[in-house]
Design an enzyme around this catalytic site. Sequence first.
Site, PDB file in Angstrom:
ATOM      1  N   GLY A   8     -62.309  13.074  -2.775  1.00  0.00           N
ATOM      2  CA  GLY A   8     -62.224  11.629  -3.014  1.00  0.00           C
ATOM      3  C   GLY A   8     -60.833  11.111  -2.709  1.00  0.00           C
ATOM      4  N   GLY A  12     -56.835   7.705  -7.044  1.00  0.00           N
ATOM      5  CA  GLY A  12     -56.324   8.948  -7.618  1.00  0.00           C
ATOM      6  C   GLY A  12     -56.028   9.981  -6.539  1.00  0.00           C
ATOM      7  N   GLU A 167     -64.027 -12.705 -11.843  1.00  0.00           N
ATOM      8  CA  GLU A 167     -63.375 -12.999 -10.561  1.00  0.00           C
ATOM      9  C   GLU A 167     -64.407 -13.436  -9.527  1.00  0.00           C
ATOM     10  OE1 GLU A 167     -60.955  -9.488  -9.704  1.00  0.00           O
ATOM     11  OE2 GLU A 167     -59.231 -10.503 -10.605  1.00  0.00           O
ATOM     12  N   ASP A 297     -61.603   7.546 -12.438  1.00  0.00           N
ATOM     13  CA  ASP A 297     -62.845   7.100 -13.084  1.00  0.00           C
ATOM     14  C   ASP A 297     -63.776   8.255 -13.449  1.00  0.00           C
ATOM     15  OD1 ASP A 297     -61.941   4.563 -12.712  1.00  0.00           O
ATOM     16  OD2 ASP A 297     -63.477   3.960 -11.265  1.00  0.00           O
ATOM     17  N   GLN A 313     -54.739   1.941 -12.216  1.00  0.00           N
ATOM     18  CA  GLN A 313     -53.498   2.536 -12.724  1.00  0.00           C
ATOM     19  C   GLN A 313     -53.737   3.915 -13.338  1.00  0.00           C
ATOM     20  OE1 GLN A 313     -50.278   2.118 -12.752  1.00  0.00           O
ATOM     21  NE2 GLN A 313     -50.375   0.338 -11.420  1.00  0.00           N
TER      22      GLN A 313
HETATM   23  C1  LIG Z   1     -65.312  -4.576  -7.625  1.00  0.00           C
HETATM   24  C2  LIG Z   1     -64.232  -3.803  -8.352  1.00  0.00           C
HETATM   25  C3  LIG Z   1     -63.106  -4.473  -8.811  1.00  0.00           C
HETATM   26  C4  LIG Z   1     -62.100  -3.767  -9.476  1.00  0.00           C
HETATM   27  N1  LIG Z   1     -60.981  -4.442  -9.896  1.00  0.00           N
HETATM   28  C5  LIG Z   1     -59.974  -3.752 -10.460  1.00  0.00           C
HETATM   29  C6  LIG Z   1     -58.771  -4.399 -10.810  1.00  0.00           C
HETATM   30  O1  LIG Z   1     -58.615  -5.609 -10.624  1.00  0.00           O
HETATM   31  N2  LIG Z   1     -57.781  -3.643 -11.386  1.00  0.00           N
HETATM   32  C7  LIG Z   1     -57.928  -2.297 -11.598  1.00  0.00           C
HETATM   33  O2  LIG Z   1     -57.003  -1.652 -12.078  1.00  0.00           O
HETATM   34  N3  LIG Z   1     -59.061  -1.666 -11.282  1.00  0.00           N
HETATM   35  C8  LIG Z   1     -60.081  -2.350 -10.719  1.00  0.00           C
HETATM   36  N4  LIG Z   1     -61.231  -1.701 -10.367  1.00  0.00           N
HETATM   37  C9  LIG Z   1     -61.376  -0.271 -10.725  1.00  0.00           C
HETATM   38  C10 LIG Z   1     -60.642   0.627  -9.750  1.00  0.00           C
HETATM   39  O3  LIG Z   1     -60.942   0.283  -8.434  1.00  0.00           O
HETATM   40  C11 LIG Z   1     -61.039   2.058 -10.063  1.00  0.00           C
HETATM   41  O4  LIG Z   1     -60.676   2.353 -11.389  1.00  0.00           O
HETATM   42  C12 LIG Z   1     -60.358   3.031  -9.113  1.00  0.00           C
HETATM   43  O5  LIG Z   1     -60.780   2.809  -7.796  1.00  0.00           O
HETATM   44  C13 LIG Z   1     -60.654   4.469  -9.525  1.00  0.00           C
HETATM   45  O6  LIG Z   1     -60.012   5.314  -8.644  1.00  0.00           O
HETATM   46  P1  LIG Z   1     -60.595   6.762  -8.349  1.00  0.00           P
HETATM   47  O7  LIG Z   1     -59.584   7.449  -7.507  1.00  0.00           O
HETATM   48  O8  LIG Z   1     -61.025   7.398  -9.607  1.00  0.00           O
HETATM   49  O9  LIG Z   1     -61.936   6.499  -7.517  1.00  0.00           O
HETATM   50  P2  LIG Z   1     -62.234   5.590  -6.269  1.00  0.00           P
HETATM   51  O10 LIG Z   1     -61.090   4.710  -5.936  1.00  0.00           O
HETATM   52  O11 LIG Z   1     -63.548   4.973  -6.545  1.00  0.00           O
HETATM   53  O12 LIG Z   1     -62.377   6.642  -5.082  1.00  0.00           O
HETATM   54  C14 LIG Z   1     -63.390   7.594  -5.058  1.00  0.00           C
HETATM   55  C15 LIG Z   1     -63.479   8.193  -3.668  1.00  0.00           C
HETATM   56  O13 LIG Z   1     -64.349   9.313  -3.733  1.00  0.00           O
HETATM   57  C16 LIG Z   1     -65.219   9.311  -2.630  1.00  0.00           C
HETATM   58  N5  LIG Z   1     -66.420  10.037  -3.028  1.00  0.00           N
HETATM   59  C17 LIG Z   1     -67.296   9.726  -3.995  1.00  0.00           C
HETATM   60  N6  LIG Z   1     -68.242  10.660  -4.113  1.00  0.00           N
HETATM   61  C18 LIG Z   1     -67.955  11.594  -3.181  1.00  0.00           C
HETATM   62  C19 LIG Z   1     -68.571  12.819  -2.810  1.00  0.00           C
HETATM   63  N7  LIG Z   1     -69.655  13.290  -3.436  1.00  0.00           N
HETATM   64  N8  LIG Z   1     -68.031  13.534  -1.786  1.00  0.00           N
HETATM   65  C20 LIG Z   1     -66.921  13.087  -1.138  1.00  0.00           C
HETATM   66  N9  LIG Z   1     -66.296  11.953  -1.464  1.00  0.00           N
HETATM   67  C21 LIG Z   1     -66.803  11.211  -2.477  1.00  0.00           C
HETATM   68  C22 LIG Z   1     -65.445   7.845  -2.338  1.00  0.00           C
HETATM   69  O14 LIG Z   1     -65.855   7.655  -0.992  1.00  0.00           O
HETATM   70  C23 LIG Z   1     -64.060   7.255  -2.640  1.00  0.00           C
HETATM   71  O15 LIG Z   1     -63.268   7.224  -1.489  1.00  0.00           O
HETATM   72  C24 LIG Z   1     -62.252  -2.376  -9.695  1.00  0.00           C
HETATM   73  C25 LIG Z   1     -63.390  -1.716  -9.239  1.00  0.00           C
HETATM   74  C26 LIG Z   1     -64.372  -2.421  -8.564  1.00  0.00           C
HETATM   75  C27 LIG Z   1     -65.583  -1.682  -8.045  1.00  0.00           C
END
Ligand SMILES: Cc1cc2nc3c(=O)[nH]c(=O)nc-3n(C[C@H](O)[C@H](O)[C@H](O)COP(=O)(O)OP(=O)(O)OC[C@H]3O[C@@H](n4cnc5c(N)ncnc54)[C@H](O)[C@@H]3O)c2cc1C
Length: 417
Positions: A8, A12, A167, A297, A313
Amino acid sequence: MKRVVIVGMGFGGLRAARALAGKGLEVVLLDRQNYHLFQPLLYQVATAALEQESIAYPIRTMARRWRGTRFRLCEVTGADLEGRRVVTTDGAVDYDYLMLAAGCVTNFFGMESIERHAYDLKELDHAVDLRNRLFCSLELAAEEPAPERRRMLLTFVVVGGGPTGVEFAGALAELVRYLVPADYAELRGDVIRILLIEAGERLLPDLPKELQAYALDRLEEMGVEVLLATRVIGAEPGLVLLQDGTKIGAHTLFWAAGTCAVPLAAALNLPKANGGRIAVQPDLTVAGHPEVFVVGDMAYLEQAGQPLPMVAQVAMQGGEYAARAILKRERGEAVAPFSYWDKGIMAAIGRNAAVVYSFGIKLSGFFAWLVWLGLHIFYLIGFRNRLLVLLDWAYCYLFHERQIRLITRSGKESPCR
Ligand SMILES: Cc1cc2nc3c(=O)[nH]c(=O)nc-3n(C[C@H](O)[C@H](O)[C@H](O)COP(=O)(O)OP(=O)(O)OC[C@H]3O[C@@H](n4cnc5c(N)ncnc54)[C@H](O)[C@@H]3O)c2cc1C
């Protein structure tokens, strides 16, 4: 050379990869998309304020600058934790350290009718589908002679009073306010309804009451009908069903009322907590597997008696922490527990209006909106993306114009059918 596999490349994974690059480890990045997506601005793609390309950035463009790092486009479907191997659609990949950062998906809480009929917003395609739906609704309404069906086409229901719902509802109200009088002469006598439905007593539950009240007032001034303490329990084509038996005729239902861990979390034999997220130790590893980190997440961890929120964050800090922890382990140093530094929370409501709560400071209105704009530009990846977003925002602000309001087709059929 030891190998770190990162699953991913969201907030993060990206921070972790950057911190590990050039540190004498082999870093393998796996993602089912070939780009990093800036999810907080997805709603602006859905409401035609931004182009989809401006909030996505190719992973390979980042990886080529990171020494010792390579990328593979594939979906991870499982892992053999004892054998230290992840299973992908493209074969197995061995690791010495594994970092799971695959994010979350929309939670429909088992309500199949809603899952079938509602739009959600987690991926770029979702934003384009929702944009198609909004503009198809206007086009269909403009040609619809029957008043009741016309009303249904012009009713938009947004479920979820968190930042995404607020939003989106604000951005949609703004879009409709300037676009319809200018471009849809056929709709000038019609009422366009935007309903924001929240099951709890308040919007933006993580903000102080004054900021919640500001957001509510501002949305209502913009013409959004806010229904609090109201629960949506189902949907049919053209209908949204409430728990009290009310049926709302609406062509578009947008669901922003919950998230849960990605299906990959369920496929792993690891302890789970709320929303199917993987329960982690204070150092973000999973019990019994000090070589497996889970960040963002996908991870569940409580601090000060509260679960860490699913926000960018937490993911960014978690990714950086896990990378540092791996490097320390390699040097034989002790690793302190992860400690989240909460920098605050914010939401934009519309033109010149936002709320920001940071380090006990409460801001609302124009200044908060400037802070919101500045921070989103700061955290976007890539100079070109920042420039594109700034240009699009300036254009929208000065001319009240949304030139990206395209209805596109992914298959042979028009999305307006
Ligand atoms: C519409 C929306 C608005 C938001 N607004 C805010 C905001 O204003 N402020 C804020 O702080 N947060 C906001 N968030 C939340 C924030 O975007 C997330 O908390 C953050 O993206 C989490 O980061 P992450 O690295 O855990 O996962 P993500 O950023 O979701 O990245 C996960 C990655 O894993 C990949 N993936 C998933 N499953 C697989 C798999 N099986 N195999 C290979 N790759 C995979 C995906 O393609 C993706 O690239 C928002 C979220 C959404 C959806």
